[in-house]
Design a protein around this motif. Structure first.
Motif, PDB file in Angstrom:
ATOM      1  N   UNK A   1       0.825  -1.203   0.000  1.00  0.00           N
ATOM      2  CA  UNK A   1       0.000   0.000   0.000  1.00  0.00           C
ATOM      3  C   UNK A   1       0.865   1.260   0.000  1.00  0.00           C
ATOM      4  N   UNK A   2       1.977   1.198   0.696  1.00  0.00           N
ATOM      5  CA  UNK A   2       2.884   2.358   0.726  1.00  0.00           C
ATOM      6  C   UNK A   2       3.602   2.504  -0.603  1.00  0.00           C
ATOM      7  N   UNK A   3       4.207   1.414  -1.063  1.00  0.00           N
ATOM      8  CA  UNK A   3       5.047   1.482  -2.266  1.00  0.00           C
ATOM      9  C   UNK A   3       4.245   1.630  -3.560  1.00  0.00           C
ATOM     10  N   UNK A   4       3.030   1.125  -3.566  1.00  0.00           N
ATOM     11  CA  UNK A   4       2.198   1.183  -4.767  1.00  0.00           C
ATOM     12  C   UNK A   4       1.046   2.178  -4.623  1.00  0.00           C
ATOM     13  N   UNK A   5       0.376   2.131  -3.487  1.00  0.00           N
ATOM     14  CA  UNK A   5      -0.804   2.964  -3.303  1.00  0.00           C
ATOM     15  C   UNK A   5      -0.509   4.449  -3.246  1.00  0.00           C
TER      16      UNK A   5
ATOM     17  N   UNK B   1      16.267  13.553 -18.942  1.00  0.00           N
ATOM     18  CA  UNK B   1      15.417  14.407 -18.115  1.00  0.00           C
ATOM     19  C   UNK B   1      14.585  13.578 -17.142  1.00  0.00           C
ATOM     20  N   UNK B   2      14.077  12.447 -17.586  1.00  0.00           N
ATOM     21  CA  UNK B   2      13.292  11.576 -16.704  1.00  0.00           C
ATOM     22  C   UNK B   2      14.133  11.074 -15.542  1.00  0.00           C
ATOM     23  N   UNK B   3      15.333  10.601 -15.845  1.00  0.00           N
ATOM     24  CA  UNK B   3      16.181  10.081 -14.768  1.00  0.00           C
ATOM     25  C   UNK B   3      16.676  11.200 -13.855  1.00  0.00           C
ATOM     26  N   UNK B   4      16.953  12.374 -14.419  1.00  0.00           N
ATOM     27  CA  UNK B   4      17.381  13.495 -13.589  1.00  0.00           C
ATOM     28  C   UNK B   4      16.276  13.967 -12.662  1.00  0.00           C
ATOM     29  N   UNK B   5      15.047  14.098 -13.193  1.00  0.00           N
ATOM     30  CA  UNK B   5      13.924  14.511 -12.360  1.00  0.00           C
ATOM     31  C   UNK B   5      13.617  13.458 -11.309  1.00  0.00           C
ATOM     32  N   UNK B   6      13.722  12.191 -11.685  1.00  0.00           N
ATOM     33  CA  UNK B   6      13.484  11.117 -10.720  1.00  0.00           C
ATOM     34  C   UNK B   6      14.469  11.187  -9.557  1.00  0.00           C
ATOM     35  N   UNK B   7      15.715  11.484  -9.860  1.00  0.00           N
ATOM     36  CA  UNK B   7      16.723  11.604  -8.799  1.00  0.00           C
ATOM     37  C   UNK B   7      16.388  12.755  -7.859  1.00  0.00           C
ATOM     38  N   UNK B   8      15.898  13.872  -8.411  1.00  0.00           N
ATOM     39  CA  UNK B   8      15.512  15.003  -7.569  1.00  0.00           C
ATOM     40  C   UNK B   8      14.320  14.647  -6.686  1.00  0.00           C
ATOM     41  N   UNK B   9      13.358  13.925  -7.249  1.00  0.00           N
ATOM     42  CA  UNK B   9      12.187  13.516  -6.470  1.00  0.00           C
ATOM     43  C   UNK B   9      12.602  12.586  -5.340  1.00  0.00           C
ATOM     44  N   UNK B  10      13.481  11.648  -5.621  1.00  0.00           N
ATOM     45  CA  UNK B  10      13.903  10.687  -4.591  1.00  0.00           C
ATOM     46  C   UNK B  10      14.804  11.316  -3.539  1.00  0.00           C
ATOM     47  N   UNK B  11      15.315  12.519  -3.835  1.00  0.00           N
ATOM     48  CA  UNK B  11      16.128  13.232  -2.850  1.00  0.00           C
ATOM     49  C   UNK B  11      15.275  13.952  -1.812  1.00  0.00           C
ATOM     50  N   UNK B  12      13.958  14.040  -2.055  1.00  0.00           N
ATOM     51  CA  UNK B  12      13.065  14.674  -1.085  1.00  0.00           C
ATOM     52  C   UNK B  12      13.001  13.843   0.189  1.00  0.00           C
ATOM     53  N   UNK B  13      12.833  14.474   1.328  1.00  0.00           N
ATOM     54  CA  UNK B  13      12.791  13.734   2.613  1.00  0.00           C
ATOM     55  C   UNK B  13      11.698  12.653   2.599  1.00  0.00           C
ATOM     56  N   UNK B  14      12.081  11.446   2.925  1.00  0.00           N
ATOM     57  CA  UNK B  14      11.143  10.341   3.012  1.00  0.00           C
ATOM     58  C   UNK B  14      10.774   9.679   1.709  1.00  0.00           C
ATOM     59  N   UNK B  15      11.246  10.239   0.573  1.00  0.00           N
ATOM     60  CA  UNK B  15      10.821   9.707  -0.718  1.00  0.00           C
ATOM     61  C   UNK B  15      11.349   8.297  -0.966  1.00  0.00           C
ATOM     62  N   UNK B  16      12.579   8.018  -0.541  1.00  0.00           N
ATOM     63  CA  UNK B  16      13.155   6.701  -0.806  1.00  0.00           C
ATOM     64  C   UNK B  16      12.451   5.601  -0.015  1.00  0.00           C
ATOM     65  N   UNK B  17      11.754   5.968   1.037  1.00  0.00           N
ATOM     66  CA  UNK B  17      10.963   4.977   1.776  1.00  0.00           C
ATOM     67  C   UNK B  17       9.830   4.452   0.893  1.00  0.00           C
ATOM     68  N   UNK B  18       9.362   5.285  -0.041  1.00  0.00           N
ATOM     69  CA  UNK B  18       8.265   4.912  -0.910  1.00  0.00           C
ATOM     70  C   UNK B  18       8.778   4.486  -2.279  1.00  0.00           C
ATOM     71  N   UNK B  19       9.771   5.207  -2.794  1.00  0.00           N
ATOM     72  CA  UNK B  19      10.251   5.019  -4.158  1.00  0.00           C
ATOM     73  C   UNK B  19      11.578   4.283  -4.217  1.00  0.00           C
TER      74      UNK B  19
END
Length: 352
Positions: free
Chosen positions: A87-91, A334-352
């Motif tokens: 639910x966390x990783x997909x939902x 651009x997709x991989x660069x933006x993805x890296x920025x998103x995953x750098x947000x606090x708590x993002x790697x717990x989900x992504x």
């Protein structure tokens, strides 16, 4: 369970194909994307061919890999924790896409509508590419339910399925797909649920189940090099023999040829790629780890990048294949660069 570098590398390649697939839809003759420029020249047919080839196997491959990693996750966490994790990783990504990203990628469509945005939003509701995540949530729930009412199975390593078993599965898949499409024809779209290819559900369901079995019996490691070569050979032979029949006939004959080609192509391509990557690409350096680490996030956010680039190049007068190449070359980094920025947000790697 140890990290399988070759499977991670396969996921990267499949994610690249997803991005290219949707760029091809943007500029080809299959208008099923948030922004499309129908081809005005014959090169659009090449993009349609890419879409057809991708569709034959790549989402089934995703389901196979997802099924492969499902039993180990359930074994480690237990039923309740497994479902919570799904639910966390997909939902959560599904909810974020529908609530935050979808309005951004559909804004161009809404500008042409003469109605309040909330009505447009509800009337056009669907999860977009996140239908895959939506279906995985259902599969995970069914798997957890089955495990709850059965004994915990133990891994039983055994040889990979032989030629007879693989051929039997392929034949059964072709037949079931053909019969399924008498009720759920190719091109049918399921609103609200947003399933773009429900005609492929027999492949998706069976590939997920095969992934579960492959984990329990060690099939990925047991596949021989010869099986990989035969897989590619069967894929090529089916394309040469069955595709001409599909396009030269109509009705049931054409439908049966299509179902048979897709089944043989998918099984052959998947076995061939599994063996090739296991033998040649079972390692990762820092670059490979970066690419695989962002792949899931790329899948989620790539529509935003593609639609933005398509609008940016809407004034470019060029052949469909040229616009495809320009946008594809820019979209991937651009997709991989933006993805890296998103995953750098606090708590993002717990989900992504």
């Amino acid at each position: 369970m140890k990290r399988l570098a070759y499977v991670d590398n396969l996921r990267v390649v499949l994610t690249v194909l997803v991005v290219l697939h949707h760029v091809a839809v943007t500029y080809g003759n299959i208008p099923v994307w948030y922004y499309v420029e129908p081809a005005q020249d014959p090169s659009g047919q090449l993009l349609d061919l890419l879409v057809m080839v991708d569709q034959a196997f790549f989402m089934g491959f995703f389901f196979l890999i997802s099924g492969f990693f499902t039993p180990g996750s359930h074994d480690r966490k237990g039923g309740a924790a497994f479902l919570k994790d799904r639910l966390v990783r997909l939902g959560i990504p599904l909810l974020v896409f529908v609530v935050l990203l979808r309005p951004l990628v559909t804004f161009g469509i809404y500008r042409e509508m003469d109605l309040p945005y909330w009505q447009f939003y509800l009337a056009s509701w669907d999860p977009g590419p996140m239908w895959f995540v939506e279906v995985l949530l259902v599969f995970a729930a069914i798997y957890a339910l089955v495990r709850r009412h059965g004994r915990t199975p133990r891994p039983v390593p055994q040889g990979a399925p032989g030629f007879t078993a693989i051929a039997g599965y392929t034949l059964a898949l072709a037949l079931v797909t053909f019969l399924w499409r008498l009720v759920v024809p190719t091109g049918l779209y399921v609103p609200v649920l947003g399933l773009p290819t429900p005609s492929h559900l027999p492949q998706y369901v069976s590939m997920f189940v095969l992934g579960v079995l492959a984990f329990r019996h060690g099939w990925f490691d047991a596949l021989s090099k010869r099986a990989g070569r035969l897989g590619f050979a069967a894929m090529g032979a089916a394309t040469l023999v069955l595709l001409p029949v599909q396009f030269a006939t109509r009705g049931a004959v054409s439908g049966l040829a299509q179902a048979a080609w897709e089944a043989v192509f998918a099984v052959g391509m998947i076995i061939g790629l599994l063996v090739t990557f296991r033998e040649r690409f079972d390692r990762q350096g820092p670059r490979g780890r970066f690419l695989s680490g962002q792949a899931y996030t790329v899948y989620i956010i790539h529509p935003l990048v593609l639609v933005g680039l398509a609008y940016a190049f809407s004034g470019l007068q060029a052949a469909a294949i040229v616009k495809f190449a320009v946008v594809a070359v820019l979209a991937l980094p651009l997709c991989w660069g933006l993805a890296a920025l998103v995953r750098a947000l606090p708590g993002a790697k717990r989900i992504l």
